[in-house]
Structure formats: structure tokens, C-alpha cells
Scaffold this active site. Structure first.
Site, PDB file in Angstrom:
ATOM      1  N   LYS A  58       6.055  40.898-107.126  1.00  0.00           N
ATOM      2  CA  LYS A  58       4.796  41.739-107.575  1.00  0.00           C
ATOM      3  C   LYS A  58       4.178  41.328-109.095  1.00  0.00           C
ATOM      4  O   LYS A  58       3.141  41.713-109.180  1.00  0.00           O
ATOM      5  CB  LYS A  58       5.089  43.093-107.513  1.00  0.00           C
ATOM      6  CG  LYS A  58       5.232  43.598-105.871  1.00  0.00           C
ATOM      7  CD  LYS A  58       3.796  43.588-105.376  1.00  0.00           C
ATOM      8  CE  LYS A  58       3.815  44.406-103.747  1.00  0.00           C
ATOM      9  NZ  LYS A  58       2.848  44.625-103.286  1.00  0.00           N
ATOM     10  N   SER A 308      11.628  38.409-101.241  1.00  0.00           N
ATOM     11  CA  SER A 308      10.483  38.933-101.916  1.00  0.00           C
ATOM     12  C   SER A 308      11.120  39.915-103.217  1.00  0.00           C
ATOM     13  O   SER A 308      10.359  39.845-104.086  1.00  0.00           O
ATOM     14  CB  SER A 308       9.515  39.786-101.092  1.00  0.00           C
ATOM     15  OG  SER A 308      10.277  40.952-100.448  1.00  0.00           O
TER      16      SER A 308
END
Length: 414
Positions: A58, A308
Site C-alpha cells: 500500500k 500483498s
């Protein structure tokens, strides 16, 4: 009044984002996993964004968005809503560019993510409910304070930043034929799809959600945005409603968006720890769960999986490991009933001991619904090697005359 349409986002924006953020993010490793390749029966490569600064991908989108703000807008500050990882990315980027930042998070945000944001110097606000409620609070805060709202996925600059994952991945492993990507609101998969859009031969791209937070998968099938409940072990992809922007990109470039169970995600966390020595949060393990357990829906022979993030709260990790081990048949919890007379417990434990089965826990019920006149309820947890061994232990106990029922539904999901 003339309305000027913003040009459609393209791969060029991802390439520009890569150059912009490169000095500040880690180029995370791409690794072929022999262990996962063996388990999956195909070549499996991992893009290890769990090793990224802030512990998740992110930071890429947040940094691209904030570095594109002009000086006056930065000085006024930014606000965002996040399930945790985007908030860490915004907090880090805001500290880097000297912008005040406020991050609104759901009340149940993992403590590890909350404290990491606070350590970066950002203000944190907790909102009742999940991500969508936090988003509503953050929008109002931004309006009240005259700050810029940085959306976690419904933002071109954020999407372009997330897509830089794929530029690195495909440069490091250009032989891939399939990419598997976790999906919440769709910012990551949209960016990856754009980054890979000009590749020839064409890549298959598969998105993965938890079946307990399946709004994007159902929106993909319906061809329009739909809203669904979201309550999953994979808090990083727990989104009730995707964005029109990300769905439009995904519909154009992505082959499928599938779902896996939370039990499969928990098993994938265990497999990653045991077989690769890598720690992933639930969202980070979702792609692995799909490759190992999605019954051929992923396809491909050279499959790349984006891990992720790795920001899992220790308490949640303990629960995930417990569920993952149980659902993989690594221990067996069962209830049985004994005649209330001396030697019966010794007889049961003797049966287990003869088979060299390690007993982890014994709980005795002399009162309550699991006991009766002349009978005692017994809860037992034992070590087992796998699901087949767990079934064999149950059969052994029943064969020796002890009624036994399994306490956890540990059968693999379809």
C-alpha cells in the site's frame, strides 16, 4: 459549462509512478518457491510485498498520490480511511513529504497496524463498524478541515502506484503465464492489470477474495457494483463495496475474480510459515490459498502470486494458526463420553498412548449438558499428522467402544 473528461488511466501512468516512488520504496524480492511449486503441481513464484517498507504494497499508491500534490495542498494536510495497511502507507508518505495526516480506522483494526500508524506521527481516529463506516467518517473530516482525501483504491494515482508491483514482478519473472492477486476494493489488481495490459503473450490475471467478503467477485460477475457484507480473517481485503473506477479496469483486463474460504486462507498462512518461512497476513495469503485449493480455477503452469502484506496482529495470528492447523488435520478436537467409574479415563488415554498419539488437552464435564447420570463428558485435543490421520484416530476411538464426535468442522472447503 464545458466538462472536460479526465483521460483514461493507462500503463504509462504506472511507469511514471514507478520512477516517482523508486527512491522511497523497496524493490521487493521475487522468488520461485520449490515447496509451493511441489504442492501446487506447477511453477509458483512469489512477489514478497510482505517485505515492503511498512509491511505491505500500500505504500506504493499512497506515496505516488502524495508526491503528486502541490506544496499548498500538502501543507493543508491529508485524510484517509483504511483497514490498516493503506493508513500506514499514507502516514509514511505524509511524514516523507511533510504533510499533516489523519487516518480513520475501524474500531477492530489489528493493534499492530494501529500502533505502526501512530509511530509514523499521523493522527488516528477510530470509527464504529468496518472500512466503509471509517470511509464515511474520513470524508466528513476532510471536508471539515479543508484537507485532501486520499482514497484507498478509488483514485488514479493510488491505482498507478499499486501497479508498480507488476512492473517489478514481470521484469524479474518474465516467463509467467498467470498472475494471482488479492482483491478488496480493487486498487492493486486494477493497477497490476494496467501494468500488464501491453504484455505479449497476454497474461491471465485472477483476482482472489474471501468468500466472507465477496463484493468485488460478485460485482465482476454482475457487471456492475454490488454491495455485500464483509467479515473475514483477511481484514486487508474486507471491503463491502468496490469502486466503479476499479471495476471498470478489472472488467476490461482481468480474466476472473474468485473466492476462497477463510479456512483456506488460514491454511495458507500455515503453509507459508512452515514451507517458506514467510509470514503473511490473511489478505497476503489469499492468493496462495487459491493456487493450492481453488480446484483448477486459477489455471496456468507458471503462476505468480502477490503476497500483498505481512502485517498480522499477533493475537489474530494465533487464531489463524489454530484454525489453519485444525482445518489441515494437524490436530483433532473431539468429545466423548465415559462411564463414571475408576479407570475409564486411563483406558482411553492408554489407547491413544499405544498409538503414540500426543494428548494436548483433556477437559472433563461432570455437570451441565455434556454429562448425565453415571456418565462423564470428555473433551480431548490430540496431535495428528494430517486429515487422514485425524480420521483414523476418530475411527480407532470409536472402534474401541467410545462414542466420539469431532468438535471442529475441519474438512477442506470446496
Amino acid at each position: 459549462m464545458t466538462v472536460v473528461e479526465k483521460p483514461a488511466l493507462t500503463r504509462a501512468a504506472v511507469v511514471e509512478a514507478a520512477a516517482r516512488i523508486a527512491p522511497h520504496v523497496r524493490r521487493t524480492p521475487t522468488e520461485r518457491s520449490p515447496a509451493l511449486s511441489q504442492l501446487a503441481g506447477r511453477e509458483v513464484y512469489l512477489k514478497l510485498e510482505n517485505l515492503q517498507r511498512t509491511g505491505a504494497f500500500k505504500i506504493r499508491g499512497a506515496l505516488n498520490a502524495l508526491t503528486r500534490l502541490d506544496a499548498a495542498t500538502r501543507a493543508a494536510g491529508v485524510v484517509t480511511a483504511s483497514a490498516g495497511n493503506h493508513g500506514q502507507g499514507v502516514a509514511f508518505a505524509a511524514q516523507l513529504v511533510g504533510a499533516p495526516a489523519t487516518v480513520v480506522l475501524p474500531q477492530g483494526v489489528p493493534l499492530a497496524k494501529l500502533t505502526a500508524i501512530q509511530r509514523s506521527g499521523a493522527e488516528t481516529v477510530l470509527a464504529d463498524g468496518g472500512y466503509d463506516e471509517a470511509h464515511a467518517v474520513a470524508i466528513e473530516l476532510a471536508r471539515e478541515r479543508g484537507r485532501t482525501y486520499v482514497h484507498a483504491f478509488d483514485d488514479d494515482d493510488v491505482i498507478a502506484g499499486q501497479g508498480t508491483v507488476a512492473l517489478e514482478f514481470l521484469e524479474d519473472a518474465d516467463e509467467l503465464d498467470t498472475l494471482v492477486v488479492p482483491v478488496g476494493g480493487g486498487g492493486l489488481i486494477a493497477g497490476i492489470a494496467l501494468a500488464a495490459s501491453e504484455r505479449r503473450p497476454r497474461l491471465r490475471i485472477i483476482g482472489v477474495q474471501s468468500e466472507s467478503a465477496s463484493a468485488f467477485a460478485e460485482s465482476f460477475r454482475a457487471g456492475r457494483v454490488v454491495e455485500r457484507a464483509a467479515a473475514t480473517i483477511a481484514d486487508g481485503i474486507s471491503v463491502r463495496r468496490p469502486a466503479e473506477r476499479t471495476l471498470a479496469i478489472v472488467k476490461k483486463y482481468v480474466d476472473d475474480v474468485i473466492t476462497v474460504s477463510d479456512q483456506a486462507i488460514a491454511r495458507a498462512i500455515v503453509v507459508l510459515l512452515e514451507r517458506t518461512k514467510m509470514l503473511a497476513e490473511g489478505a497476503g495469503a489469499a492468493g496462495i490459498a487459491a493456487v493450492l485449493e481453488a480446484n483448477g480455477r486459477v489455471g496456468g503452469q507458471r503462476v505468480g502470486v502477490v503476497v500483498s502484506g505481512g502485517n498480522i496482529d499477533p493475537n489474530l495470528l494465533g487464531k489463524a494458526l489454530q484454525q489453519g492447523l485444525a482445518s489441515a488435520g494437524r490436530y483433532l478436537a473431539f468429545r466423548t463420553w465415559l462411564d463414571d467409574r475408576p479407570g475409564m479415563l486411563h483406558e482411553l488415554t492408554g489407547i491413544l498412548s499405544e498409538e503414540r498419539i500426543n494428548i494436548l488437552h483433556v477437559g472433563i464435564h461432570r455437570v451441565g449438558p455434556y454429562a448425565g447420570i453415571g456418565r462423564v463428558g470428555l473433551d480431548v485435543i490430540v496431535d495428528t499428522r494430517d486429515r487422514a490421520h485425524a480420521d483414523a484416530v476418530l475411527a480407532l476411538i470409536r472402534g474401541k467402544g467410545f462414542p466420539a464426535e469431532e468438535l471442529l468442522d475441519t474438512s477442506p472447503s470446496s
